[in-house]
Motif scaffolding. Structure first.
Motif, PDB file in Angstrom:
ATOM      1  N   THR A 181     -14.328  89.794  36.363  1.00 48.04           N
ATOM      2  CA  THR A 181     -13.396  88.697  36.652  1.00 48.04           C
ATOM      3  C   THR A 181     -13.790  87.979  37.932  1.00 48.04           C
ATOM      4  OG1 THR A 181     -11.577  89.822  35.511  1.00 48.04           O
ATOM      5  CG2 THR A 181     -10.982  88.114  37.100  1.00 48.04           C
ATOM      6  N   ASN A 182     -14.152  88.729  38.957  1.00 47.79           N
ATOM      7  CA  ASN A 182     -14.535  88.109  40.228  1.00 47.79           C
ATOM      8  C   ASN A 182     -15.784  87.249  40.074  1.00 47.79           C
ATOM      9  OD1 ASN A 182     -12.373  89.283  41.550  1.00 47.79           O
ATOM     10  ND2 ASN A 182     -13.545  91.038  42.277  1.00 47.79           N
ATOM     11  N   ALA A 183     -16.741  87.707  39.269  1.00 47.60           N
ATOM     12  CA  ALA A 183     -17.954  86.925  39.038  1.00 47.60           C
ATOM     13  C   ALA A 183     -17.632  85.638  38.286  1.00 47.60           C
ATOM     14  CB  ALA A 183     -18.967  87.758  38.263  1.00 47.60           C
ATOM     15  N   ALA A 184     -16.770  85.745  37.277  1.00 40.35           N
ATOM     16  CA  ALA A 184     -16.384  84.555  36.512  1.00 40.35           C
ATOM     17  C   ALA A 184     -15.590  83.578  37.374  1.00 40.35           C
ATOM     18  CB  ALA A 184     -15.561  84.973  35.294  1.00 40.35           C
ATOM     19  N   LEU A 185     -14.737  84.106  38.239  1.00 33.83           N
ATOM     20  CA  LEU A 185     -13.932  83.260  39.117  1.00 33.83           C
ATOM     21  C   LEU A 185     -14.831  82.448  40.051  1.00 33.83           C
ATOM     22  CD1 LEU A 185     -11.040  82.519  40.028  1.00 33.83           C
ATOM     23  CD2 LEU A 185     -11.180  84.414  41.656  1.00 33.83           C
ATOM     24  N   ALA A 186     -15.865  83.079  40.581  1.00 39.41           N
ATOM     25  CA  ALA A 186     -16.788  82.377  41.463  1.00 39.41           C
ATOM     26  C   ALA A 186     -17.509  81.261  40.711  1.00 39.41           C
ATOM     27  CB  ALA A 186     -17.789  83.364  42.058  1.00 39.41           C
ATOM     28  N   ALA A 187     -17.935  81.545  39.469  1.00 44.52           N
ATOM     29  CA  ALA A 187     -18.623  80.531  38.667  1.00 44.52           C
ATOM     30  C   ALA A 187     -17.686  79.385  38.303  1.00 44.52           C
ATOM     31  CB  ALA A 187     -19.191  81.182  37.407  1.00 44.52           C
ATOM     32  N   MET A 188     -16.450  79.715  38.005  1.00 48.38           N
ATOM     33  CA  MET A 188     -15.457  78.697  37.654  1.00 48.38           C
ATOM     34  C   MET A 188     -15.161  77.784  38.835  1.00 48.38           C
ATOM     35  SD  MET A 188     -11.505  79.335  36.563  1.00 48.38           S
ATOM     36  CE  MET A 188     -10.969  79.331  38.277  1.00 48.38           C
ATOM     37  N   ARG A 189     -15.033  78.349  40.020  1.00 51.10           N
ATOM     38  CA  ARG A 189     -14.743  77.549  41.210  1.00 51.10           C
ATOM     39  C   ARG A 189     -15.936  76.690  41.621  1.00 51.10           C
ATOM     40  NH1 ARG A 189     -11.374  82.243  44.532  1.00 51.10           N
ATOM     41  NH2 ARG A 189      -9.313  81.691  43.689  1.00 51.10           N
ATOM     42  N   GLU A 190     -17.127  77.195  41.354  1.00 52.77           N
ATOM     43  CA  GLU A 190     -18.332  76.450  41.721  1.00 52.77           C
ATOM     44  C   GLU A 190     -18.413  75.115  40.983  1.00 52.77           C
ATOM     45  OE1 GLU A 190     -23.210  77.040  41.868  1.00 52.77           O
ATOM     46  OE2 GLU A 190     -21.891  78.701  41.307  1.00 52.77           O
ATOM     47  N   VAL A 191     -17.936  75.091  39.720  1.00 56.56           N
ATOM     48  CA  VAL A 191     -18.003  73.845  38.936  1.00 56.56           C
ATOM     49  C   VAL A 191     -16.694  73.066  39.004  1.00 56.56           C
ATOM     50  CG1 VAL A 191     -19.757  74.773  37.393  1.00 56.56           C
ATOM     51  CG2 VAL A 191     -17.336  75.030  36.786  1.00 56.56           C
ATOM     52  N   GLU A 192     -15.752  73.542  39.804  1.00 59.34           N
ATOM     53  CA  GLU A 192     -14.471  72.858  40.025  1.00 59.34           C
ATOM     54  C   GLU A 192     -13.720  72.612  38.709  1.00 59.34           C
ATOM     55  OE1 GLU A 192     -15.489  69.348  42.252  1.00 59.34           O
ATOM     56  OE2 GLU A 192     -15.689  70.470  44.122  1.00 59.34           O
ATOM     57  N   ALA A 193     -13.659  73.659  37.894  1.00 58.48           N
ATOM     58  CA  ALA A 193     -12.941  73.558  36.615  1.00 58.48           C
ATOM     59  C   ALA A 193     -11.445  73.475  36.858  1.00 58.48           C
ATOM     60  CB  ALA A 193     -13.259  74.764  35.740  1.00 58.48           C
ATOM     61  N   ASP A 194     -10.760  72.737  35.980  1.00 56.71           N
ATOM     62  CA  ASP A 194      -9.299  72.665  36.066  1.00 56.71           C
ATOM     63  C   ASP A 194      -8.628  73.125  34.777  1.00 56.71           C
ATOM     64  OD1 ASP A 194      -9.933  70.553  34.417  1.00 56.71           O
ATOM     65  OD2 ASP A 194      -8.845  69.032  35.560  1.00 56.71           O
ATOM     66  N   GLY A 195      -9.378  73.811  33.924  1.00 47.04           N
ATOM     67  CA  GLY A 195      -8.824  74.361  32.703  1.00 47.04           C
ATOM     68  C   GLY A 195      -9.773  75.388  32.110  1.00 47.04           C
ATOM     69  N   LEU A 196      -9.230  76.317  31.333  1.00 47.84           N
ATOM     70  CA  LEU A 196     -10.001  77.402  30.739  1.00 47.84           C
ATOM     71  C   LEU A 196      -9.903  77.360  29.217  1.00 47.84           C
ATOM     72  CD1 LEU A 196      -8.598  80.173  33.085  1.00 47.84           C
ATOM     73  CD2 LEU A 196     -10.983  79.412  33.092  1.00 47.84           C
ATOM     74  N   VAL A 197     -11.012  77.681  28.546  1.00 47.83           N
ATOM     75  CA  VAL A 197     -11.015  77.853  27.096  1.00 47.83           C
ATOM     76  C   VAL A 197     -11.722  79.167  26.809  1.00 47.83           C
ATOM     77  CG1 VAL A 197     -11.752  76.968  24.858  1.00 47.83           C
ATOM     78  CG2 VAL A 197     -11.101  75.363  26.685  1.00 47.83           C
ATOM     79  N   SER A 198     -11.006  80.147  26.278  1.00 50.30           N
ATOM     80  CA  SER A 198     -11.621  81.423  25.921  1.00 50.30           C
ATOM     81  C   SER A 198     -11.792  81.483  24.411  1.00 50.30           C
ATOM     82  CB  SER A 198     -10.770  82.591  26.410  1.00 50.30           C
ATOM     83  OG  SER A 198      -9.480  82.562  25.844  1.00 50.30           O
ATOM     84  N   ILE A 199     -12.990  81.852  23.966  1.00 53.10           N
ATOM     85  CA  ILE A 199     -13.299  81.940  22.542  1.00 53.10           C
ATOM     86  C   ILE A 199     -13.835  83.332  22.267  1.00 53.10           C
ATOM     87  CG2 ILE A 199     -14.651  80.990  20.637  1.00 53.10           C
ATOM     88  CD1 ILE A 199     -14.855  78.375  22.181  1.00 53.10           C
ATOM     89  N   GLY A 200     -13.123  84.089  21.438  1.00 53.91           N
ATOM     90  CA  GLY A 200     -13.577  85.432  21.109  1.00 53.91           C
ATOM     91  C   GLY A 200     -12.423  86.383  20.869  1.00 53.91           C
ATOM     92  N   GLY A 201     -12.672  87.659  21.115  1.00 53.07           N
ATOM     93  CA  GLY A 201     -11.647  88.673  20.937  1.00 53.07           C
ATOM     94  C   GLY A 201     -10.935  88.986  22.234  1.00 53.07           C
ATOM     95  N   GLY A 202     -10.454  90.216  22.344  1.00 52.48           N
ATOM     96  CA  GLY A 202      -9.666  90.592  23.505  1.00 52.48           C
ATOM     97  C   GLY A 202     -10.423  90.531  24.819  1.00 52.48           C
ATOM     98  N   SER A 203     -11.749  90.729  24.787  1.00 50.38           N
ATOM     99  CA  SER A 203     -12.520  90.688  26.029  1.00 50.38           C
ATOM    100  C   SER A 203     -12.519  89.297  26.638  1.00 50.38           C
ATOM    101  CB  SER A 203     -13.958  91.145  25.768  1.00 50.38           C
ATOM    102  OG  SER A 203     -13.992  92.490  25.334  1.00 50.38           O
ATOM    103  N   ALA A 204     -12.829  88.289  25.811  1.00 50.16           N
ATOM    104  CA  ALA A 204     -12.870  86.914  26.312  1.00 50.16           C
ATOM    105  C   ALA A 204     -11.481  86.422  26.700  1.00 50.16           C
ATOM    106  CB  ALA A 204     -13.476  85.989  25.257  1.00 50.16           C
TER     107      ALA A 204
END
Length: 353
Positions: A74-97
C-alpha cells in the motif's frame, strides 16, 4: 416480526454484459480528472485497453496488488499515486486489487471505482483488512467504501473453473454468516438466501462450461448480493478463522474460505436453527456442510489447509490469535471444539453435518 435497524450505504452499481464500457462516464460523473489504475499482473491487459480508450484521463497504474493487502505494498502504491497527482482510483481485479484501492482511498480521501473480476465481494463493503508483520487486522470505515462498482459479466469469462468455484464459495461464506448475524435485517436475510441460491445453482454450470454466459451472470448476481450482506452485517467465526489463517500463514484467500466454510458452518449450526432452515432451503439439501465440502472438491480445489501450505504446528498459533481478539459468534468459542475444527479442516475431513 423482530425489531431491527436497517441502514444501506450508498454505492452506485452498474451491472451487466459490457458494463466496462461505462467506466469513462462513471469517472466523469465523479469529476475525476486523473485516474490511477490498480490491479495484479493478471489484469494488465484490461488496464492497457482502458489506457488506450481514455489517454487524457489515465494518470498511471500500479499492477503489484497482493493478497491480504500488505501495508508495505500500500505504501509503495501510495507513493506512485501521489507522484502522478491522481485524483481518483480505479481498481480492476479480485480482492487484492480492490483491497488496495480501499486502503489508498482511506489514506487519500479520493474517490474509488471498483471493477471486480471475481466473486470475492470486497467491493460492496466498508471493511478493510490489512497485513503487517504477519498479522492481519480488519476495520470498518465508510471512507473505504467504493463510490461506484462496475460488474461486467464479460470480465469473469476468463476465470478458470477452479478459481470460479473457490471464489464463489468465498462469496457464499459472506451470506452464510449474514443468516445468523446479530444485526441482519429482513432485507439482508432475503438477499443472503437468494445470493446463496444463485451461486449454488450457477457454480456447477460454470464448472462444466466456463463460457456459459447465463451461469456467469447468475453467479455475479449472487456474488453481488452476498457482498452486500458482508458489508451490512457483523462477521463471525468463519471470517475470524480465515483472517487469522490467511494473514498468519499467507494462505490463498478464496481457497482458505472455501476449505473453512463447511467446518465453520457445522460448528455454528446447532446454535442457529432459523439460519439452518434458510441455508437448507437455499442449498436444497439437509446436509449443508457436506454439500459445501463436496462443491469445493468438485472443482479440484483443496479441502485441507495442509494442502494450502499451513503447517500442522500452526494450529496452536492460530488458536492463540483466534482467542486473543475473538469476533462475536452465535455459539461460544470453546477451546477444545475450536481445536477439533482446525484439526479437521487442516486434514480435510468431510464434516458430518
Amino acid at each position: 416480526m423482530k425489531s431491527f435497524i436497517s441502514q444501506a450505504p450508498a454505492t452506485r452499481v452498474v451491472f451487466g454484459e459490457g458494463a466496462m464500457s461505462e467506466l469513462q462516464s462513471e469517472i466523469s460523473r465523479l469529476s475525476i480528472g486523473r485516474a490511477f489504475f490498480l490491479s495484479t499482473a493478471a489484469q494488465r491487459e484490461t488496464i492497457a485497453i482502458a489506457r488506450e480508450s481514455m489517454p487524457d484521463i489515465f494518470a498511471g497504474e500500479f499492477a503489484d496488488a497482493a493478497m491480504h493487502t500488505p501495508v508495505a505494498v500500500t505504501n509503495a502504491a501510495l507513493a506512485a499515486m501521489r507522484e502522478v497527482e491522481a485524483d481518483g482510483l480505479v481498481s480492476i481485479g479480485g480482492g487484492s486489487a480492490i483491497g488496495l484501492g480501499k486502503a489508498l482511498a482511506l489514506r487519500s480521501g479520493i474517490p474509488h471505482i471498483a471493477v471486480p473480476t471475481t466473486y470475492a465481494g470486497s467491493e460492496m463493503t466498508s471493511i478493510l483488512g490489512q497485513t503487517e508483520d504477519g498479522v492481519k487486522t480488519t476495520m470498518r470505515d465508510p471512507a473505504v467504501q467504493p463510490a461506484t462498482v462496475l460488474y461486467d459479466v464479460n470480465l469473469t469469462l476468463t476465470l478458470p473453473a477452479k478459481t470460479s468455484g473457490v471464489s464463489g464459495l468465498n462469496a457464499i461464506a459472506h451470506a452464510v454468516e449474514a443468516l445468523y448475524a446479530i444485526d441482519a435485517d429482513p432485507i439482508i436475510l432475503l438477499m443472503a438466501e437468494e445470493g446463496i441460491r444463485a451461486l449454488a445453482g450457477s457454480l456447477p454450470r460454470i464448472g462444466k462450461d466456463t463460457q456459459d454466459i447465463e451461469a456467469r451472470s447468475d453467479a455475479l448476481y449472487g456474488a453481488w448480493l452476498c457482498a452486500v450482506c458482508l458489508g451490512r452485517t457483523t462477521i463471525a467465526l468463519h471470517h475470524k478463522l480465515c483472517h487469522v489463517l490467511g494473514g498468519t500463514f499467507d494462505l490463498p484467500h478464496a481457497e482458505t474460505h472455501a476449505a473453512v466454510l463447511p467446518h465453520a458452518w457445522a460448528y455454528n449450526a446447532p446454535a442457529v436453527p432459523e439460519a439452518a432452515a434458510k441455508l437448507r432451503r437455499a442449498l436444497a439439501t439437509d446436509r449443508p456442510a457436506q454439500l459445501l465440502f463436496d462443491m469445493t472438491a468438485s472443482f479440484g480445489a483443496p479441502t485441507a489447509l495442509r494442502d494450502l501450505g499451513m503447517p500442522k504446528d500452526g494450529i496452536d498459533r492460530a488458536i492463540e490469535l483466534i482467542f486473543k481478539n475473538p469476533y462475536a459468534n452465535p455459539r461460544p468459542l470453546e477451546p477444545d471444539a475450536i481445536r477439533a475444527l482446525l484439526e479437521d479442516v487442516w486434514a480435510g475431513r468431510r464434516p458430518n453435518a
